[in-house]
Design a protein around this motif. Structure first.
Motif, PDB file in Angstrom:
ATOM      1  N   UNK A   1     -56.134 -89.472  45.864  1.00 16.33           N
ATOM      2  CA  UNK A   1     -57.378 -89.646  46.165  1.00 16.33           C
ATOM      3  C   UNK A   1     -57.531 -88.227  47.441  1.00 16.33           C
ATOM      4  N   UNK A   2     -56.726 -88.941  48.357  1.00 12.65           N
ATOM      5  CA  UNK A   2     -56.686 -88.204  49.733  1.00 12.65           C
ATOM      6  C   UNK A   2     -56.256 -86.779  49.397  1.00 12.65           C
ATOM      7  N   UNK A   3     -55.098 -86.660  48.726  1.00 11.82           N
ATOM      8  CA  UNK A   3     -54.697 -85.340  48.553  1.00 11.82           C
ATOM      9  C   UNK A   3     -55.691 -84.433  48.077  1.00 11.82           C
ATOM     10  N   UNK A   4     -56.316 -84.700  47.059  1.00 10.99           N
ATOM     11  CA  UNK A   4     -57.306 -83.801  46.370  1.00 10.99           C
ATOM     12  C   UNK A   4     -58.499 -83.560  47.348  1.00 10.99           C
ATOM     13  N   UNK A   5     -58.934 -84.583  48.007  1.00 10.02           N
ATOM     14  CA  UNK A   5     -59.918 -84.418  48.789  1.00 10.02           C
ATOM     15  C   UNK A   5     -59.563 -83.356  50.182  1.00 10.02           C
ATOM     16  N   UNK A   6     -58.086 -83.426  50.615  1.00  5.18           N
ATOM     17  CA  UNK A   6     -57.897 -82.478  51.576  1.00  5.18           C
ATOM     18  C   UNK A   6     -57.397 -81.321  51.093  1.00  5.18           C
ATOM     19  N   UNK A   7     -57.074 -81.070  49.671  1.00 11.49           N
ATOM     20  CA  UNK A   7     -56.587 -79.763  48.864  1.00 11.49           C
ATOM     21  C   UNK A   7     -58.322 -79.177  49.007  1.00 11.49           C
ATOM     22  N   UNK A   8     -59.386 -79.776  48.600  1.00 15.00           N
ATOM     23  CA  UNK A   8     -60.712 -79.142  48.739  1.00 15.00           C
ATOM     24  C   UNK A   8     -60.891 -78.655  49.900  1.00 15.00           C
ATOM     25  N   UNK A   9     -60.978 -79.598  50.944  1.00 19.36           N
ATOM     26  CA  UNK A   9     -61.190 -78.847  52.216  1.00 19.36           C
ATOM     27  C   UNK A   9     -60.322 -77.681  52.866  1.00 19.36           C
ATOM     28  N   UNK A  10     -59.040 -77.609  52.441  1.00 22.34           N
ATOM     29  CA  UNK A  10     -58.126 -76.543  52.765  1.00 22.34           C
ATOM     30  C   UNK A  10     -58.753 -74.981  52.008  1.00 22.34           C
ATOM     31  N   UNK A  11     -59.222 -75.469  50.858  1.00 23.62           N
ATOM     32  CA  UNK A  11     -59.553 -74.310  49.797  1.00 23.62           C
ATOM     33  C   UNK A  11     -61.120 -73.724  50.708  1.00 23.62           C
ATOM     34  N   UNK A  12     -61.958 -74.723  51.177  1.00 24.06           N
ATOM     35  CA  UNK A  12     -63.102 -74.281  51.760  1.00 24.06           C
ATOM     36  C   UNK A  12     -62.920 -73.832  53.114  1.00 24.06           C
ATOM     37  N   UNK A  13     -61.631 -74.163  53.752  1.00 21.92           N
ATOM     38  CA  UNK A  13     -61.511 -73.461  55.077  1.00 21.92           C
ATOM     39  C   UNK A  13     -60.969 -72.009  54.737  1.00 21.92           C
ATOM     40  N   UNK A  14     -60.279 -71.949  53.776  1.00 25.38           N
ATOM     41  CA  UNK A  14     -59.713 -70.395  53.201  1.00 25.38           C
ATOM     42  C   UNK A  14     -61.086 -69.579  53.079  1.00 25.38           C
ATOM     43  N   UNK A  15     -62.043 -70.014  52.534  1.00 20.53           N
ATOM     44  CA  UNK A  15     -63.108 -69.315  51.716  1.00 20.53           C
ATOM     45  C   UNK A  15     -63.977 -69.022  53.119  1.00 20.53           C
ATOM     46  N   UNK A  16     -64.226 -69.956  53.771  1.00 19.45           N
ATOM     47  CA  UNK A  16     -64.781 -69.707  55.387  1.00 19.45           C
ATOM     48  C   UNK A  16     -64.478 -68.373  55.885  1.00 19.45           C
ATOM     49  N   UNK A  17     -63.457 -67.717  55.687  1.00 20.91           N
ATOM     50  CA  UNK A  17     -63.012 -66.468  56.473  1.00 20.91           C
ATOM     51  C   UNK A  17     -63.461 -65.636  55.567  1.00 20.91           C
ATOM     52  N   UNK A  18     -63.549 -65.547  54.306  1.00 23.54           N
ATOM     53  CA  UNK A  18     -64.070 -64.712  53.451  1.00 23.54           C
ATOM     54  C   UNK A  18     -65.711 -64.549  53.518  1.00 23.54           C
ATOM     55  N   UNK A  19     -66.235 -65.826  53.730  1.00 17.70           N
ATOM     56  CA  UNK A  19     -67.758 -65.912  54.070  1.00 17.70           C
ATOM     57  C   UNK A  19     -68.130 -65.114  55.295  1.00 17.70           C
ATOM     58  N   UNK A  20     -67.081 -65.326  56.393  1.00 20.21           N
ATOM     59  CA  UNK A  20     -67.207 -64.530  57.695  1.00 20.21           C
ATOM     60  C   UNK A  20     -67.261 -63.346  57.839  1.00 20.21           C
ATOM     61  N   UNK A  21     -66.522 -62.581  56.943  1.00 22.78           N
ATOM     62  CA  UNK A  21     -66.407 -61.136  56.700  1.00 22.78           C
ATOM     63  C   UNK A  21     -67.570 -60.618  55.852  1.00 22.78           C
ATOM     64  N   UNK A  22     -67.966 -61.508  54.964  1.00 24.40           N
ATOM     65  CA  UNK A  22     -69.008 -61.134  54.046  1.00 24.40           C
ATOM     66  C   UNK A  22     -70.380 -60.832  54.933  1.00 24.40           C
ATOM     67  N   UNK A  23     -70.326 -61.804  55.972  1.00 20.92           N
ATOM     68  CA  UNK A  23     -71.547 -61.969  56.744  1.00 20.92           C
ATOM     69  C   UNK A  23     -71.429 -60.717  57.972  1.00 20.92           C
ATOM     70  N   UNK A  24     -70.449 -60.517  58.628  1.00 13.96           N
ATOM     71  CA  UNK A  24     -70.207 -59.328  59.516  1.00 13.96           C
ATOM     72  C   UNK A  24     -70.205 -57.974  58.636  1.00 13.96           C
ATOM     73  N   UNK A  25     -70.091 -57.848  57.470  1.00 14.00           N
ATOM     74  CA  UNK A  25     -69.954 -56.652  56.791  1.00 14.00           C
ATOM     75  C   UNK A  25     -71.510 -56.284  56.724  1.00 14.00           C
TER      76      UNK A  25
END
Length: 447
Positions: A200-224
């Motif tokens: 249960x914890x592994x799935x939750x943390x994997x989701x947070x890790x994926x969201x963190x990676x996506x946050x960088x993409x959202x940041x560049x999408x914003x700056x662009x």
């Protein structure tokens, strides 16, 4: 793919550990640790007015049945971590450290925006790279920036020394985010291999890790969006308020997930020593949930204020200029655009939401004064009221001062602090496990 690897590693390393944890009994010392490892509850209890003579005083001995399910029965309680108190402590520190890192990212992002540094880097790489190391490298980066709309319309004639300042601000923000990804991923891998993390914890943390990676993409999408030519020749280039709000919302979601998960690891059960307190906590929860939603909506509305530079429009309070409601609040068509793109409407919305949030939190405190609830819950509600008042004061001061960097950054930090307190409140009033509920007396003991 990543989730499947997490599950496979979990099954391989943790099957025996799961059996041992479920079969073992929880000692008094372990149970005491699970509640007091963060010190949050203890701090709230010590500051509570209920510690006066004749009132109930929770002791560590009494609280030992609160954090877990007691010594005799662990049925119904699912631990997120294998390996006992030491593993809980390690993973708790890691998760709280990650949440604090995200908090600092939000503050640094606010400072980057307020210093107008966010558009200084005109390209982006997922893995990042070294900053300019020579005068020639700096000139190349400066030439790239000179091609941007911001330089042409806002910073024309800027010196290279001034450019270096805004560049370092944006570079630091990006690399701080990448460092967070490494700091999160490496311990995650270690704890998986040690068998400390449940499925249960592994799935939750994997989701947070994926969201963190996506946050960088959202940041560049914003700056662009801020590197594109504005529609009007008189408009200043700035990032899309919709993308800025998406970036901030994503950061808040990641922070909330890390903090809630960390609390669930170190405090598997909410503080509850009687059935009466559990019923009181349930009443608080029904009130706290809508207030928490309002706090989140108010914070997101602040992103639209920032995205539209609405903080520079009406620097008066309580009126907006000479009027309570500006004349142009519904000038845009279709009507819905006004709430996200009209400077006057966006600032008016934020004022109304902030006032409603303050009154709602005060109403929450007033409504719960006579509830039979745990002293930690009562203390936390009082702290939240104080923070709400401070946040409104910061907001008004920022507006009247024409949004200086220091006050603007403090106001953004205040929003996340208030959100943190609401997360804590919702966590400690959640429903206990059935086994703990069965073991509780009807009324808490008094001395």
């Amino acid at each position: 793919m990543f989730r499947s690897r997490v599950i496979a590693l979990f099954v391989k390393n943790n099957s025996k550990a799961l059996y041992n944890v479920r079969a073992s009994r929880v000692s008094n010392e372990e149970a005491t640790y699970r509640l007091f490892s963060t010190g949050l509850t203890r701090k709230c209890l010590q500051s509570s007015p209920s510690f006066s003579k004749g009132n109930y005083v929770p002791s560590i001995r009494n609280m030992s049945t609160v954090a877990s399910v007691g010594i005799k029965d662990t049925e119904g309680l699912k631990f997120l971590v294998n390996g006992g108190p030491r593993a809980q402590k390690m993973i708790g520190i890691w998760l709280f450290g990650s949440a604090a890192w995200v908090f600092s990212m939000v503050i640094l992002g606010g400072a980057t925006r307020l210093t107008r540094s966010g558009l200084s880097m005109t390209d982006w790489k997922f893995t990042g790279g070294l900053p300019p190391l020579s005068d020639e490298d700096w000139l190349i980066e400066f030439q790239k920036y000179k091609q941007s709309p911001e330089y042409k319309r806002v910073n024309k004639g800027m010196s290279i020394e001034d450019f270096k300042f805004i560049y370092w601000m944006e570079y630091g923000h990006r690399m701080w985010g990448r460092a967070l990804g490494i700091m999160f991923a490496l311990p995650f891998s270690y704890f998986l291999r040690k068998g400390y993390i449940t499925l249960q914890l592994g799935l939750r943390l994997s989701t947070l890790l994926a969201l963190g990676a996506g946050q960088g993409l959202i940041g560049w999408w914003m700056v662009k969006s801020g590197l594109e030519e504005p529609a009007s020749e008189y408009a200043q280039p700035r990032v899309s308020p919709y993308r800025l709000a998406a970036h901030l919302t994503s950061a808040f979601a990641i922070y909330c997930g890390l903090l809630w998960t960390g609390l669930s690891v170190v405090m598997p059960e909410p503080p509850a020593e009687s059935v009466a307190w559990v019923h009181g906590a349930a009443k608080v929860k029904r009130l706290a949930l809508p207030v928490s939603l309002l706090v989140g909506i108010t914070a997101i509305s602040g992103a639209f204020v920032a995205g539209n530079d609405a903080g520079h429009a009406y620097n008066t309070f309580p009126k907006m200029g000479d009027r309570w409601i500006p004349e142009d609040v519904f000038d845009m068509k279709p009507l819905i655009r006004n709430f996200f793109e009209n400077t006057s409407t966006v600032q008016l919305d934020h004022r109304i939401l902030a006032t409603a949030t303050l009154f709602s939190i005060v109403a929450l405190w007033w409504s719960t004064r006579k509830f039979d609830i745990h002293p930690a819950v009562r203390s936390l509600i009082g702290t939240t009221v104080g923070m709400a008042g401070l946040q409104v004061t910061l907001g008004i001061s920022t507006l009247l001062s024409y949004v200086p960097v220091e006050l603007g950054t403090a106001h953004q930090a205040g929003a996340l602090t208030l959100f943190t307190l609401m997360i804590l409140l919702n966590h400690i009033v959640r429903k206990p496990s059935p086994s703990l509920l069965k073991s509780l007396p009807q009324v808490a003991k008094t001395i």
